[in-house]
Design a protein around this motif. Sequence first.
Motif, PDB file in Angstrom:
ATOM      1  N   GLN A 253       2.926  -8.099 -20.367  1.00 33.68           N
ATOM      2  CA  GLN A 253       3.996  -8.589 -19.303  1.00 33.68           C
ATOM      3  C   GLN A 253       4.835  -6.797 -19.330  1.00 33.68           C
ATOM      4  O   GLN A 253       4.630  -6.673 -17.987  1.00 33.68           O
ATOM      5  N   GLU A 254       4.749  -5.787 -20.349  1.00 29.38           N
ATOM      6  CA  GLU A 254       5.379  -4.472 -19.367  1.00 29.38           C
ATOM      7  C   GLU A 254       3.847  -3.997 -18.405  1.00 29.38           C
ATOM      8  O   GLU A 254       4.718  -2.979 -17.704  1.00 29.38           O
ATOM      9  N   ILE A 255       2.844  -4.542 -18.694  1.00 21.65           N
ATOM     10  CA  ILE A 255       2.064  -3.356 -18.184  1.00 21.65           C
ATOM     11  C   ILE A 255       2.476  -4.087 -16.707  1.00 21.65           C
ATOM     12  O   ILE A 255       1.346  -3.046 -15.069  1.00 21.65           O
ATOM     13  N   TRP A 256       1.824  -5.291 -16.408  1.00 26.69           N
ATOM     14  CA  TRP A 256       2.231  -6.045 -15.361  1.00 26.69           C
ATOM     15  C   TRP A 256       3.411  -5.239 -14.585  1.00 26.69           C
ATOM     16  O   TRP A 256       3.508  -5.061 -13.403  1.00 26.69           O
ATOM     17  N   GLN A 257       4.914  -5.395 -15.183  1.00 27.43           N
ATOM     18  CA  GLN A 257       5.639  -4.903 -14.830  1.00 27.43           C
ATOM     19  C   GLN A 257       5.346  -3.201 -14.593  1.00 27.43           C
ATOM     20  O   GLN A 257       5.640  -2.842 -13.426  1.00 27.43           O
ATOM     21  N   ILE A 258       5.031  -3.016 -14.803  1.00 28.08           N
ATOM     22  CA  ILE A 258       5.126  -0.725 -14.513  1.00 28.08           C
ATOM     23  C   ILE A 258       3.703  -0.886 -13.587  1.00 28.08           C
ATOM     24  O   ILE A 258       4.171  -0.621 -12.333  1.00 28.08           O
ATOM     25  N   LEU A 259       2.201  -1.651 -13.049  1.00 29.48           N
ATOM     26  CA  LEU A 259       1.786  -1.768 -12.061  1.00 29.48           C
ATOM     27  C   LEU A 259       2.371  -2.544 -11.090  1.00 29.48           C
ATOM     28  O   LEU A 259       2.676  -1.273 -10.018  1.00 29.48           O
ATOM     29  N   ARG A 260       3.263  -3.109 -11.425  1.00 27.91           N
ATOM     30  CA  ARG A 260       4.660  -3.717  -9.990  1.00 27.91           C
ATOM     31  C   ARG A 260       5.158  -2.925  -9.541  1.00 27.91           C
ATOM     32  O   ARG A 260       5.323  -2.332  -8.445  1.00 27.91           O
ATOM     33  N   GLU A 261       6.019  -2.365 -10.159  1.00 28.58           N
ATOM     34  CA  GLU A 261       6.435  -1.274  -9.658  1.00 28.58           C
ATOM     35  C   GLU A 261       6.069  -0.237  -8.507  1.00 28.58           C
ATOM     36  O   GLU A 261       6.149   0.607  -8.561  1.00 28.58           O
ATOM     37  N   HIS A 262       4.836   0.677  -9.408  1.00 31.64           N
ATOM     38  CA  HIS A 262       4.244   1.390  -9.497  1.00 31.64           C
ATOM     39  C   HIS A 262       3.466   1.139  -7.387  1.00 31.64           C
ATOM     40  O   HIS A 262       3.369   1.806  -6.674  1.00 31.64           O
ATOM     41  N   LEU A 263       2.491  -0.272  -7.980  1.00 30.10           N
ATOM     42  CA  LEU A 263       2.349  -0.509  -6.209  1.00 30.10           C
ATOM     43  C   LEU A 263       3.794  -0.411  -5.451  1.00 30.10           C
ATOM     44  O   LEU A 263       3.359  -0.953  -3.837  1.00 30.10           O
ATOM     45  N   GLU A 264       5.157  -1.255  -5.937  1.00 29.02           N
ATOM     46  CA  GLU A 264       6.121  -1.419  -4.423  1.00 29.02           C
ATOM     47  C   GLU A 264       6.411   0.566  -4.440  1.00 29.02           C
ATOM     48  O   GLU A 264       6.496   0.157  -2.679  1.00 29.02           O
ATOM     49  N   ASP A 265       6.721   0.999  -5.095  1.00 35.12           N
ATOM     50  CA  ASP A 265       6.680   2.338  -4.413  1.00 35.12           C
ATOM     51  C   ASP A 265       5.573   2.724  -3.747  1.00 35.12           C
ATOM     52  O   ASP A 265       6.011   3.669  -2.317  1.00 35.12           O
ATOM     53  N   GLN A 309      -2.229  -8.494  -1.843  1.00 32.16           N
ATOM     54  CA  GLN A 309      -2.598  -6.926  -2.631  1.00 32.16           C
ATOM     55  C   GLN A 309      -1.797  -7.319  -3.952  1.00 32.16           C
ATOM     56  O   GLN A 309      -2.578  -8.194  -4.910  1.00 32.16           O
ATOM     57  N   ILE A 310      -0.348  -7.890  -4.327  1.00 34.08           N
ATOM     58  CA  ILE A 310       0.120  -7.734  -5.502  1.00 34.08           C
ATOM     59  C   ILE A 310       0.669  -9.405  -5.438  1.00 34.08           C
ATOM     60  O   ILE A 310       1.249  -9.948  -6.556  1.00 34.08           O
ATOM     61  N   ASN A 311       0.516 -10.226  -4.898  1.00 25.08           N
ATOM     62  CA  ASN A 311      -0.326 -11.188  -4.892  1.00 25.08           C
ATOM     63  C   ASN A 311      -1.167 -11.581  -5.943  1.00 25.08           C
ATOM     64  O   ASN A 311      -1.143 -12.732  -7.223  1.00 25.08           O
ATOM     65  N   GLU A 312      -2.377 -10.966  -5.543  1.00 24.86           N
ATOM     66  CA  GLU A 312      -3.467 -11.211  -6.149  1.00 24.86           C
ATOM     67  C   GLU A 312      -2.949  -9.839  -7.753  1.00 24.86           C
ATOM     68  O   GLU A 312      -3.717 -11.211  -9.335  1.00 24.86           O
ATOM     69  N   VAL A 313      -2.551  -9.410  -7.667  1.00 26.51           N
ATOM     70  CA  VAL A 313      -2.240  -8.577  -9.584  1.00 26.51           C
ATOM     71  C   VAL A 313      -1.599  -9.680 -10.264  1.00 26.51           C
ATOM     72  O   VAL A 313      -1.204 -10.435 -11.046  1.00 26.51           O
ATOM     73  N   ASP A 314      -0.477 -10.374  -9.259  1.00 24.38           N
ATOM     74  CA  ASP A 314       0.626 -11.310  -9.830  1.00 24.38           C
ATOM     75  C   ASP A 314      -0.356 -12.529 -10.667  1.00 24.38           C
ATOM     76  O   ASP A 314       0.183 -12.650 -11.904  1.00 24.38           O
TER      77      ASP A 314
END
Length: 351
Positions: A253-265, A309-314
């Motif tokens: 869950q945290e890795i997902w959150q970190i990656l998502r934050e990285h991608l959005e930035d 891209q972010i949808n595939e990550v989710d």
Amino acid sequence: MRVGPYLLPNNLVLAPMAGITDRPFRQLCKKLGAGYAVSEMAAANPLLRDTLKSRKRIIHDGESGPHAIQIVGSVPAIMADSARYHVDQGADIIDINMGCPAKKVCNNWCGSALLQNESLVGQILDAVVHAVPVPVTLKFRTGWDRSHINAPAIAKIAESAGIAMLTLHGRTRADGYRGEAEYATIAEVKSLVSIPVVANGDIDSPQKAKTVLDKTGADALMIGRAARGRPWIFREIGHFLQYGTPLLPPSLQEIWQILREHLEDHYAFYGETLGVRNARKHIGWYAGNLPDGEKLRQKTNMADTCEKQINEVDRFFMSLLERDERLQYQHSRIRIGSTGRPGAAAIGNAT
């Protein structure tokens, strides 16, 4: 740990890596435990300053300081002019690259190629130090090849020139990134100078970080390739150095959150086209540490928009988490038994 007048929160440094340590990644690593980070190298040649790639490399908007810009070149006057330019643009520290082993850099007598000419090294360092009112640091290697180890001599030249800090990678230019880094030369350099010395090379775990500090006596550690796809390595190392015990790894869950934050930035920084293209390598590094990560890498490489891209990550992480929940449920069923009473295995373990 100090660099000139700047007191850093800890002694863990994110290495400058071309095409990787942009502002979004530097800031993420600082949030996850890096005390200091240096920009990707910027060419000193003034003709290259106005390219999109060069402009992106020196942006520090929203990043916690101090802001360090690394410059690369071989002409003292041009290097001095570049340092002045970047200080005018807001750089708090200037770092000089004499460590890059890439052929396209060394063929222009830049990066680690300069280690073959100690006189020119001294001229460049003198010129840059006298050109700017901010601390100037140096990143370099142990020598040109194993037959020409001259890091101790370069370190003394740098200290005499007024360099504020040294970062030494435990390989020669000829080594590239092959083989194992050696730390005896870093220890020797540390014993010869009074300015801070940062050890660099193959620091990929908390245990290795402790070993390198013990072997070298260095003031700080620089982590590069091991932070790709694993930016939380800084907090893991920091915890181990402080308490002597491993920190629990991040949850899915945290890795997902970190990656998502990285991608959005990342997308906000680069925009749609460049954002999607440049994010692929970062996602690939995260994926390399995840179960079935190759599926994530393939799917996100095919995505042609930020949203896709972010949808595939989710979707990938939701699938992993659902699978993890099923495994936990199945495990609990085995232990409890279908009647709701503790099964034989559970009773056996209890006794």
